[in-house]
Enzyme design. Structure first.
Site, short mmCIF file in Angstrom:
data_model
loop_
_atom_site.label_atom_id
_atom_site.label_comp_id
_atom_site.label_asym_id
_atom_site.label_seq_id
_atom_site.Cartn_x
_atom_site.Cartn_y
_atom_site.Cartn_z
N GLU A 43 0.82 -1.21 0.00
CA GLU A 43 0.00 0.00 0.00
C GLU A 43 0.86 1.27 0.00
O GLU A 43 1.83 1.37 0.75
CB GLU A 43 -0.92 0.00 1.23
CG GLU A 43 -1.88 1.18 1.27
CD GLU A 43 -2.73 1.20 2.53
OE1 GLU A 43 -3.79 1.86 2.51
OE2 GLU A 43 -2.35 0.57 3.53
N LYS A 116 -10.15 2.55 -2.21
CA LYS A 116 -10.31 1.97 -0.87
C LYS A 116 -11.63 2.41 -0.25
O LYS A 116 -11.93 3.60 -0.18
CB LYS A 116 -9.13 2.40 0.00
CG LYS A 116 -9.08 1.77 1.38
CD LYS A 116 -7.77 2.16 2.05
CE LYS A 116 -7.61 1.54 3.43
NZ LYS A 116 -6.30 1.88 4.03
N CYS A 153 -5.75 -2.82 2.41
CA CYS A 153 -5.45 -2.72 3.84
C CYS A 153 -6.67 -2.85 4.74
O CYS A 153 -7.13 -3.97 4.99
CB CYS A 153 -4.67 -1.45 4.12
SG CYS A 153 -3.79 -1.48 5.70
#
Length: 294
Positions: A43, A116, A153
């Site tokens: 990331e 995300k 993540c």
């Protein structure tokens, strides 16, 4: 058999962006030299993990998509004839920024992107200051190697995200990640956190009958505000098969490249043995769309 070789790059980043990019290029080429057909990066791999502090100047790290970084990684993907999974700080419009994974196909074209969806806001992970939650949903990205369920993540803690990707036809779940220990964590707390992280993602593999690739940062990165002792990113990047079985796992102390063969056809056999998708009670799950239940 549909087997692909996946390169995993777990990298210790430094403050100089160009050094990070050159290290990534070298590691990508090393993975390709060992047979990688797809390479996955961690990331926000271009820089240090800047979300440890809230600083408006750090928005200068963001780029449009397409932009300079997509040009750089497009050339790497095409030159090495690989599918490449990257993670960028996207400047979408004035005042509007995302944490965005961009996937390149073997000809260097952008196969797709994922913004995300779950954005944390915890000490040393002040991501809500920088990132607007994603608005393009959980959509697998079609590549010449298969359908990739790319998440990022904090998304990795949510079974709903993995499930929707699986239901939409993802053949592999991929998590670029930046997670580590606080400098004050005890050894016992470090073990609990690391094991929870691994267990959660292995659970996604088992529950959905899919392989999972999780690529984390490694090494200590300082908190530029001085409020904390920084984050010790715990590495431990890993790949598991559709029964949660480990195919490879990196250590927690250094940069490391791994080449892992993943059998995409094994998922179909596992889903026949363990038919979780068949036995889902979709008539009884309406509560999952509620914030809480009485």
């Amino acid at each position: 058999m549909r087997k692909i070789k996946v390169g995993v790059i777990q990298q210790n980043n430094v403050a100089d962006l160009r050094t990070n990019l050159m290290n990534l290029a070298k590691n990508i080429e090393e993975c390709v030299a060992h047979g990688a057909q797809m390479v996955v990066l961690q990331e926000l791999h271009n820089s240090l993990y800047f979300c440890q502090t809230e600083d408006t100047k750090l928005f200068d790290l963001a780029e449009p998509i397409p932009g300079p970084s997509t040009g750089f990684y497009s050339e790497l993907a095409a030159a090495n004839h690989i599918v490449l999974v990257t993670s960028l700080f996207e400047k979408r419009a004035p005042g509007l920024y995302h944490n965005t994974a961009v996937v390149f196909d073997t000809d260097g074209s952008i196969a797709g992107k994922y913004r995300k969806m779950h954005i944390p806001d915890d000490p040393a992970y002040y991501e809500k200051f920088y990132f607007t939650p994603g608005d393009i949903g959980f959509e697998p990205i079609h590549t010449s190697l298969g359908k990739l369920g790319v998440l990022v993540c904090w998304d990795q803690w949510y079974p709903e995200a993995a499930r929707i990707m699986a239901l939409k036809g993802a053949e592999i779940l991929i998590y670029p990640t930046a997670i580590g220990w606080d400098s004050n964590d005890t050894k016992e707390e470090q073990d609990r956190q690391l094991n929870a992280w691994i267990i959660s993602q292995r659970g996604h593999a088992v529950a959905n009958g899919l392989p999972v690739v999780s690529v984390n940062r490694v090494g200590h990165e300082p908190d530029l505000s001085g409020a904390t002792g920084g984050i010790l990113f715990w590495g431990n990047s890993f790949v598991v098969g559709p029964q949660g079985e480990f195919l490879a796992q990196a250590g927690n102390e250094r940069s490391e490249n791994m080449i892992v063969e993943v059998d995409l056809e094994r998922s179909e056999n596992v889903r026949r043995w363990w038919p979780f998708l068949r036995d889902r009670r979709i008539d009884a799950y309406e509560g999952l769309t509620k914030r809480f239940l009485d």
